[in-house]
Scaffold this active site. Structure first.
Site, PDB file in Angstrom:
ATOM      1  N   LYS A 120      28.126 -30.903  23.809  1.00  0.00           N
ATOM      2  CA  LYS A 120      28.609 -30.310  22.403  1.00  0.00           C
ATOM      3  C   LYS A 120      30.009 -29.515  23.074  1.00  0.00           C
ATOM      4  O   LYS A 120      29.799 -28.736  23.931  1.00  0.00           O
ATOM      5  CB  LYS A 120      28.070 -29.673  21.517  1.00  0.00           C
ATOM      6  CG  LYS A 120      28.763 -29.295  20.218  1.00  0.00           C
ATOM      7  CD  LYS A 120      27.558 -28.785  19.339  1.00  0.00           C
ATOM      8  CE  LYS A 120      28.041 -28.348  18.043  1.00  0.00           C
ATOM      9  NZ  LYS A 120      27.028 -27.713  16.976  1.00  0.00           N
ATOM     10  N   SER A 195      26.719 -29.425  12.674  1.00  0.00           N
ATOM     11  CA  SER A 195      28.298 -29.727  13.317  1.00  0.00           C
ATOM     12  C   SER A 195      27.933 -30.548  14.616  1.00  0.00           C
ATOM     13  O   SER A 195      29.056 -30.763  15.314  1.00  0.00           O
ATOM     14  CB  SER A 195      28.613 -28.271  13.719  1.00  0.00           C
ATOM     15  OG  SER A 195      27.883 -27.543  14.463  1.00  0.00           O
ATOM     16  N   SER A 219      22.649 -27.394  12.335  1.00  0.00           N
ATOM     17  CA  SER A 219      23.432 -28.322  13.179  1.00  0.00           C
ATOM     18  C   SER A 219      22.679 -29.146  13.987  1.00  0.00           C
ATOM     19  O   SER A 219      23.233 -29.968  14.600  1.00  0.00           O
ATOM     20  CB  SER A 219      24.549 -27.528  13.753  1.00  0.00           C
ATOM     21  OG  SER A 219      25.415 -27.128  12.661  1.00  0.00           O
TER      22      SER A 219
END
Length: 511
Positions: A120, A195, A219
């Site tokens: 990420k 996210s 997330s």
């Protein structure tokens, strides 16, 4: 020199070079409903970390071959999924060749040796840009690895690229005004969740074998639920946050996402551990292997269904899938126990927890920089702009009140673990909304995510069904602090008894 250009391709390079391949897969034109019942049996690519490892060690597959295959898949599917901000092609191929040579010479780093993963793009990776998904940070360079990245590299992982995300991890929609929205491989018009949106989409579409996400208010659990994969939010402090751009200092966690529970456990074995450079790292950590008890089943375990909570305000297909999961656990020998947990039955105001802790802390982290930046609304994006505005209105007194009451709420929730081993809830009350859905549609899920962020409890999200439209439905198992091994054992038993994790989305890479 631009580090991403030096080490690989950035997102725009991938898009420019792959547009012609956008329609290459016949499966991409197949309906979600038609494919929802298809089980995975991919002969070309391994279906798990375990399978890949066996093939590496038998000599039937090399890490470099697998890395090349995934890079090819990224090139083909990126125009549809938009899962990546940068692709680290040269570094990935070089590292894969090194891992192959190590195995050849008798050096075996363990189950993750040679395994391609994604990172990420709020996690520092030395020599790359870490944009945190934002125009404001588009040229931000990382000079060292985040602790969790270092651990995964040391375990033998290959880093394929850095994934798309909500800017500054603000939101669960997967939308991004700078790098473009990530798309759900089950339905490109729908959100993959956020996210950790790009990570979830890449794993579900078979572009890697897993990767770490972050979870502040959901997330990890949100994308796991909406793209039909597995994810775990660990106990706060179990996995180091050093080198991860923060969203909320008292709620942030990082944990793995993967296509099955055993792979989650393998990643957990590599990722956990006390870090003296992380002030929130938990010193008194259990020294356990998260894979050791995965086959022990659930016979004799007690699973709590929380009155006025587990089935409150959820869509009917979600309720039906979770009720069926109850039955599966009962058939496997677990006891299903109705329980009362007052903080979950209306005492906690989830919207206030979100604003008075998460948004307050987010404003403390980023607010001054936001307000001092010209053209901030454009550079930081609309969700961040809204979060900063709301967070700036929360007073220190409101925040401190929430923090003071937190230990008492935690203690009250933990009392339930005297009578049950875990709670069963939906991961979210809905299946994936459309990307263009209103903010309130994405905010509905806070009832099942924020309470366990606030109480710092671990939770595992795994698929437990599909809607009539063929969209994944996720369930959540929540345990006591540092009970990740037990939660993974329970999730593995459910996974072994069902086939939801084997179903393929319409957008799915096959070598």
């Amino acid at each position: 020199m631009d580090a991403n250009k030096n080490k690989g391709l950035n997102r725009r390079d991938v898009l420019a070079g792959a547009t012609a391949a956008a329609g290459i897969l016949a499966v991409a034109g197949t309906s979600t409903r038609a494919l929802a019942g298809a089980s995975a049996g991919n002969e070309g690519l391994p279906n798990s970390v375990v399978e890949a490892g066996k093939r590496f060690r038998s000599g039937s597959l090399t890490s470099k071959q697998l890395t090349e295959a995934y890079l090819s898949g990224i090139e083909k599917l990126e125009p549809q999924l938009n899962a990546f901000i940068s692709v680290l092609k040269e570094e990935a191929l070089r590292t894969a060749a090194e891992r192959d040579e190590e195995l050849k010479n008798g050096k075996d780093r363990g189950p993750l040796h040679g395994i391609p993963i994604v990172i990420k793009d709020l996690m520092d990776v030395e020599g790359t840009k870490t944009t945190v998904g934002s125009e404001a940070f588009k040229d931000r360079q990382s000079t060292s690895d985040a602790t969790v990245v270092r651990k995964l590299k040391e375990a033998g992982c290959i880093l394929l690229g850095k994934t798309n995300m909500n800017a500054f991890a603000a939101g669960v929609s997967g939308t991004n005004t700078t790098f473009g929205d990530a798309h759900n491989p089950w339905d490109l018009d729908r959100s993959p969740g956020g996210s950790s949106s790009g990570t979830g989409a890449a794993i579900a579409a078979n572009l890697c074998l897993g990767g770490p996400g972050t979870d502040t208010g959901g997330s990890i659990r949100v994308p796991a639920s909406w793209v039909g994969i597995a994810g775990i939010r660990p106990t706060f402090g179990l996995v180091s946050l050093k080198g991860l751009y923060p969203r909320s200092h008292s709620l942030d966690t990082t944990g793995p996402l993967a296509r099955n529970v055993r792979d989650l456990a393998i990643f957990m074995d590599a990722m956990v551990g006390f870090d003296p450079e992380d002030k929130n790292s938990a010193l008194a950590q259990p020294r356990v292997s998260y894979t050791a008890a995965l086959k022990d089943g659930v016979k004799g375990l007690r699973i709590g269904i929380v009155d006025n909570y587990t089935y409150a305000d959820i869509d009917e297909p979600v309720a039906a899938a979770v009720k069926e999961a109850e039955k599966t656990f009962k058939d496997l020998g677990a006891e299903i126990v109705p329980i009362k947990v007052k903080p979950l039955e209306g005492q906690l105001d989830y919207a206030k927890l979100f604003s008075e802790i998460l948004l307050y802390e987010f404003n403390q982290i980023l607010g001054d920089q936001f307000r001092s930046t010209p053209d901030a609304e454009r550079l930081f994006g609309p969700i961040v702009t809204d979060n900063i505005a709301k967070g700036s209105k929360v007073t220190a007194e409101q925040y401190e009140s929430r923090i003071r009451e937190r230990p008492f709420v935690i203690a009250e929730v933990k009392e339930a673990f005297r009578s049950v081993d875990a709670f069963l809830t939906p991961s979210l009350p809905t299946t994936a909304p459309l990307l263009k859905a209103a903010a309130k549609d994405f905010g509905r899920g806070r009832q099942f995510t924020i309470p366990f962020s606030y109480t710092a409890l671990p939770s595992v999200a795994i698929p437990c069904g599909f809607s009539p439209e063929g969209l994944p439905i996720g369930m959540q198992l929540v345990g006591n602090h540092f009970q990740e091994a037990l939660l993974l054992r329970m999730a593995a038993a459910f996974e072994d008894a069902t086939a939801f994790h084997k179903r393929r989305p319409p957008i799915f890479f096959e070598a």
